[in-house]
Design a protein around this motif. Structure first.
Motif, short mmCIF file in Angstrom:
data_model
loop_
_atom_site.label_atom_id
_atom_site.label_comp_id
_atom_site.label_asym_id
_atom_site.label_seq_id
_atom_site.Cartn_x
_atom_site.Cartn_y
_atom_site.Cartn_z
N LEU A 124 0.79 -1.24 0.00
CA LEU A 124 0.00 0.00 0.00
C LEU A 124 0.81 1.28 0.00
CD1 LEU A 124 -2.93 -0.94 2.39
CD2 LEU A 124 -2.87 -0.96 -0.10
N TRP A 125 2.14 1.22 0.19
CA TRP A 125 2.89 2.47 0.29
C TRP A 125 2.89 3.24 -1.02
CZ3 TRP A 125 7.08 3.98 -2.53
CH2 TRP A 125 7.76 3.02 -3.24
N LEU A 126 3.03 2.56 -2.15
CA LEU A 126 3.09 3.28 -3.43
C LEU A 126 1.73 3.86 -3.82
CD1 LEU A 126 4.92 4.21 -5.68
CD2 LEU A 126 4.58 2.02 -6.82
N PRO A 127 0.62 3.10 -3.74
CA PRO A 127 -0.67 3.74 -4.03
C PRO A 127 -1.00 4.88 -3.09
CG PRO A 127 -0.90 1.36 -4.05
CD PRO A 127 0.48 1.66 -3.55
N ALA A 128 -0.65 4.75 -1.81
CA ALA A 128 -0.91 5.83 -0.86
C ALA A 128 -0.09 7.07 -1.21
CB ALA A 128 -0.59 5.38 0.56
N GLY A 129 1.13 6.89 -1.63
CA GLY A 129 1.97 8.02 -2.04
C GLY A 129 1.44 8.71 -3.28
N VAL A 130 0.95 7.92 -4.24
CA VAL A 130 0.39 8.51 -5.46
C VAL A 130 -0.87 9.30 -5.14
CG1 VAL A 130 -0.70 7.94 -7.67
CG2 VAL A 130 1.41 6.78 -6.99
N VAL A 131 -1.72 8.76 -4.28
CA VAL A 131 -2.93 9.48 -3.88
C VAL A 131 -2.59 10.75 -3.12
CG1 VAL A 131 -4.96 9.36 -2.37
CG2 VAL A 131 -4.43 7.46 -3.89
N ALA A 132 -1.64 10.67 -2.21
CA ALA A 132 -1.24 11.86 -1.43
C ALA A 132 -0.67 12.94 -2.33
CB ALA A 132 -0.22 11.47 -0.36
N GLN A 133 0.14 12.55 -3.31
CA GLN A 133 0.70 13.55 -4.22
C GLN A 133 -0.40 14.16 -5.09
OE1 GLN A 133 3.48 12.23 -7.20
NE2 GLN A 133 4.48 14.21 -7.25
N SER A 134 -1.34 13.35 -5.53
CA SER A 134 -2.43 13.88 -6.35
C SER A 134 -3.32 14.83 -5.56
CB SER A 134 -3.28 12.73 -6.89
OG SER A 134 -2.50 11.92 -7.72
N VAL A 135 -3.62 14.47 -4.33
CA VAL A 135 -4.44 15.35 -3.49
C VAL A 135 -3.71 16.65 -3.21
CG1 VAL A 135 -5.41 15.60 -1.16
CG2 VAL A 135 -5.81 13.52 -2.48
N ALA A 136 -2.43 16.59 -2.96
CA ALA A 136 -1.65 17.81 -2.69
C ALA A 136 -1.62 18.72 -3.92
CB ALA A 136 -0.23 17.45 -2.27
N ARG A 137 -1.53 18.11 -5.11
CA ARG A 137 -1.49 18.92 -6.34
C ARG A 137 -2.85 19.49 -6.68
NH1 ARG A 137 0.54 14.84 -9.81
NH2 ARG A 137 -1.37 15.19 -10.95
N LEU A 138 -3.90 18.73 -6.42
CA LEU A 138 -5.24 19.13 -6.85
C LEU A 138 -6.07 19.76 -5.74
CD1 LEU A 138 -6.09 15.97 -8.96
CD2 LEU A 138 -5.21 18.15 -9.78
N ALA A 139 -5.55 19.86 -4.54
CA ALA A 139 -6.32 20.36 -3.40
C ALA A 139 -6.93 21.74 -3.62
CB ALA A 139 -5.46 20.36 -2.15
N PRO A 140 -6.24 22.70 -4.23
CA PRO A 140 -6.88 24.01 -4.41
C PRO A 140 -8.15 23.95 -5.28
CG PRO A 140 -4.53 24.20 -4.73
CD PRO A 140 -4.84 22.74 -4.62
N GLY A 141 -8.21 23.07 -6.24
CA GLY A 141 -9.38 22.99 -7.11
C GLY A 141 -10.51 22.14 -6.58
N LEU A 142 -10.28 21.40 -5.50
CA LEU A 142 -11.32 20.52 -4.96
C LEU A 142 -12.45 21.29 -4.31
CD1 LEU A 142 -9.23 17.61 -3.43
CD2 LEU A 142 -10.44 17.65 -5.59
N SER A 143 -12.18 22.46 -3.76
CA SER A 143 -13.22 23.21 -3.06
C SER A 143 -14.15 23.96 -4.01
CB SER A 143 -12.58 24.17 -2.08
OG SER A 143 -11.78 25.10 -2.79
#
Length: 129
Positions: free
Chosen positions: A18-37
């Motif tokens: 699970l470390w690699l999928p969790a890292g990919v999700v965390a990086q995607s959320v960090a990159r896309l967080a401003p547009g999520l709201s």
């Protein structure tokens, strides 16, 4: 008493997958967080489509995890931990880039980036003792 670090016990296999999928999700959320709201429900379909691709990414994290476990079992615990954290961060970034090239590229990037740990393990078994 037996040493129960991150590389020993039942939790290793869960962490290794699970470390690699969790890292990919965390990086995607960090990159896309401003547009999520901006549109609260608009990101849900994309999230559900992305979960399917994370199933393929999970086994791609095994080469690095298993290599670090081998170094850990030789007694180089701190080196194994740092190698997993450092090369893991590089692997997550490379996986996001490789995702544009396809699933085979993700696997190749993950394997190539785990080679330094396997080389260190080989060297330690041959020459360090």
């Amino acid at each position: 008493m037996e040493d129960r670090g991150i590389f020993n016990g039942r939790g290793f296999w869960v962490l290794a997958l699970l470390w690699l999928p969790a890292g990919v999700v965390a990086q995607s959320v960090a990159r896309l967080a401003p547009g999520l709201s901006e549109a609260p429900g608009a990101w849900l379909p994309g999230l559900l489509m992305g979960v399917g691709s994370l199933v393929f990414v999970a086994p791609c994290g095994l080469p690095l995890a298993l290599g670090c476990r081998r170094v850990w079992l030789l007694g180089y615990r701190r080196a194994a931990r740092w190698a997993w954290f450092g090369l893991g961060a590089v692997t997550v970034a490379a996986t996001v880039v490789a995702g544009l090239l396809g699933p085979v590229a993700i696997a190749v990037y993950a394997i190539v980036l785990s080679l330094p740990v396997w080389a260190a393990w080989w060297w330690l078994t041959k020459y360090a003792n």
